[in-house]
Enzyme design. Structure first.
Site, PDB file in Angstrom:
ATOM      1  N   HIS A  62      -3.979  -2.142  -8.054  1.00 49.48           N
ATOM      2  CA  HIS A  62      -4.793  -2.418  -6.868  1.00 49.48           C
ATOM      3  C   HIS A  62      -3.890  -3.114  -5.870  1.00 49.48           C
ATOM      4  O   HIS A  62      -3.050  -3.930  -6.251  1.00 49.48           O
ATOM      5  CB  HIS A  62      -5.968  -3.345  -7.220  1.00 49.48           C
ATOM      6  N   ARG A  89       0.857  -1.202   0.000  1.00 49.41           N
ATOM      7  CA  ARG A  89       0.000   0.000   0.000  1.00 49.41           C
ATOM      8  C   ARG A  89       0.890   1.247   0.000  1.00 49.41           C
ATOM      9  O   ARG A  89       0.588   2.243  -0.639  1.00 49.41           O
ATOM     10  CB  ARG A  89      -0.925   0.039   1.230  1.00 49.41           C
ATOM     11  N   ARG A 128       1.164   5.288  -7.831  1.00 46.46           N
ATOM     12  CA  ARG A 128      -0.083   5.949  -8.211  1.00 46.46           C
ATOM     13  C   ARG A 128       0.105   7.433  -8.573  1.00 46.46           C
ATOM     14  O   ARG A 128      -0.818   8.058  -9.096  1.00 46.46           O
ATOM     15  CB  ARG A 128      -1.121   5.761  -7.112  1.00 46.46           C
TER      16      ARG A 128
HETATM   17  O1  CDP Z   1      -7.847   1.101  -4.558  1.00 43.67           O
HETATM   18  P1  CDP Z   1      -8.046   1.678  -3.185  1.00 43.67           P
HETATM   19  O2  CDP Z   1      -8.285   0.615  -2.136  1.00 43.67           O
HETATM   20  O3  CDP Z   1      -6.947   2.621  -2.789  1.00 43.67           O
HETATM   21  O4  CDP Z   1      -9.347   2.603  -3.255  1.00 43.67           O
HETATM   22  P2  CDP Z   1     -10.898   2.261  -3.070  1.00 43.67           P
HETATM   23  O5  CDP Z   1     -11.509   3.390  -2.303  1.00 43.67           O
HETATM   24  O6  CDP Z   1     -11.099   0.870  -2.552  1.00 43.67           O
HETATM   25  O7  CDP Z   1     -11.474   2.338  -4.560  1.00 43.67           O
HETATM   26  C1  CDP Z   1     -11.239   1.308  -5.495  1.00 43.67           C
HETATM   27  C2  CDP Z   1     -10.871   1.945  -6.809  1.00 43.67           C
HETATM   28  O8  CDP Z   1     -11.981   2.665  -7.309  1.00 43.67           O
HETATM   29  C3  CDP Z   1      -9.740   2.977  -6.756  1.00 43.67           C
HETATM   30  O9  CDP Z   1      -8.461   2.395  -6.793  1.00 43.67           O
HETATM   31  C4  CDP Z   1     -10.024   3.834  -7.961  1.00 43.67           C
HETATM   32  O10 CDP Z   1      -9.501   3.248  -9.157  1.00 43.67           O
HETATM   33  C5  CDP Z   1     -11.563   3.811  -8.053  1.00 43.67           C
HETATM   34  N1  CDP Z   1     -12.190   5.011  -7.455  1.00 43.67           N
HETATM   35  C6  CDP Z   1     -12.706   6.000  -8.320  1.00 43.67           C
HETATM   36  O11 CDP Z   1     -12.606   5.856  -9.546  1.00 43.67           O
HETATM   37  N2  CDP Z   1     -13.301   7.118  -7.799  1.00 43.67           N
HETATM   38  C7  CDP Z   1     -13.418   7.276  -6.477  1.00 43.67           C
HETATM   39  N3  CDP Z   1     -14.010   8.377  -5.993  1.00 43.67           N
HETATM   40  C8  CDP Z   1     -12.902   6.304  -5.591  1.00 43.67           C
HETATM   41  C9  CDP Z   1     -12.284   5.168  -6.121  1.00 43.67           C
HETATM   42 MG    MG Z   2      -9.935  -0.596  -1.675  1.00 41.68          MG
END
Ligand code: CDP
Ligand code: MG
Length: 252
Positions: A153, A108, A128
């Site tokens: 991811h 992460r 990222r």
């Molecule tokens: O991937 P991560 O766990 O950091 O973030 P998440 O909140 O679990 O969201 C999953 C994925 O959804 C993100 O990695 C983004 O690609 C997408 N996302 C998005 O497009 N717009 C948002 N407002 C939040 C997340």
């Molecule tokens: Mg997530």
């Protein structure tokens, strides 16, 4: 007598990494892998596969985001539809299991914040930071929101890592000494036709597991419970999605 070499439990921590379609399209696989390299991260590859992500797998993987405004765009992103609208054969994700002490928090950290703008601001150099914020438009060209294309991811917590690794990988995709979760040798047939689970083959159904297959213990518990109409810890799609990876079935 030779002593058995046993791996320290801390060494067994695992996390799921997906190299998402934007990284493939922008030729960033080499860069991402160099950031994750065993020397750089102190972690080891335990599993790897190239996956054409179908909708069932996408929905299961991002189950926690179901109903959120960005969910439909997220499904288009992870299935590859967004980056390869007219070249479906290019829609792929590369999935890895990484293993080692503090694997989840380390990856992460290397990945950085979810939002690429925040990543650039707060953690220059993280993976990222090379992501993109995409403006989404409806069929008439009106602005309807944004999607965060952030290249990879990485599982966020231990329970998510376990759920995600079991969703994307069979035990046989991981070398025996690197498996972190209990397995069982199955003794029955289970088939799935996209809707229902059966123990006999029906036209159009796929054999999920056959006698002799090594499967995650929790998958077998769920399959038995679902087949008997009892409450299971997950739904049939959560178990079936993995066995249907790279099956050429447009209906799944
Ligand atoms: O991937 P991560 O766990 O950091 O973030 P998440 O909140 O679990 O969201 C999953 C994925 O959804 C993100 O990695 C983004 O690609 C997408 N996302 C998005 O497009 N717009 C948002 N407002 C939040 C997340
Ligand atoms: Mg997530």
């Amino acid at each position: 007598m030779k002593e058995a070499v046993v791996m320290d439990k801390k060494e067994l921590e695992q996390t799921l990494i997906l190299i998402k379609p934007d990284a493939l399209k922008n030729s960033l696989i080499g860069y991402v892998l160099s950031q994750l390299s065993e020397v750089h991260s102190g972690l080891r590859f335990a599993g790897a596969k190239i996956v054409h992500v179908n909708r069932m797998l996408a929905i299961e993987h991002y189950a926690e985001h179901r109903g959120k405004p960005f969910f439909p765009a997220l499904l288009d992103y992870i299935t590859g539809l967004a980056h390869y609208p007219s070249e479906p054969w290019k829609r792929r994700v590369i999935a890895f299991v990484f293993q080692g002490p503090k694997a989840i928090s380390k990856i992460r950290e290397i990945a950085g914040p979810t939002d690429p703008n925040e990543a650039r601001e707060k953690k220059p150099g993280c993976i990222r930071a090379l992501g993109t914020i995409v403006r989404l438009k409806d069929a008439k060209g009106n602005y309807i929101g944004e999607r965060m294309d952030n290249l990879i991811h990485a599982s966020a917590r231990a329970d998510e890592a376990e759920r995600e690794i079991k969703l994307w990988f069979k035990p046989s995709d991981i070398p025996p000494l690197m498996r972190a979760y209990p397995t069982e040798i199955n003794e029955e047939h289970f088939y799935f036709d996209g809707k229902k689970l059966t123990m006999k083959h029906e036209k159009g159904s796929v054999c999920l597991v056959a006698p002799g297959d090594c499967v995650w213990k929790t998958d077998l518990t769920a399959l038995r419970a679902i087949h008997q109409g009892k409450t299971a810890h997950c739904n049939i799609e959560t178990v079936a999605a993995k066995y249907l990876i790279n099956e050429k079935r447009d209906d799944f």
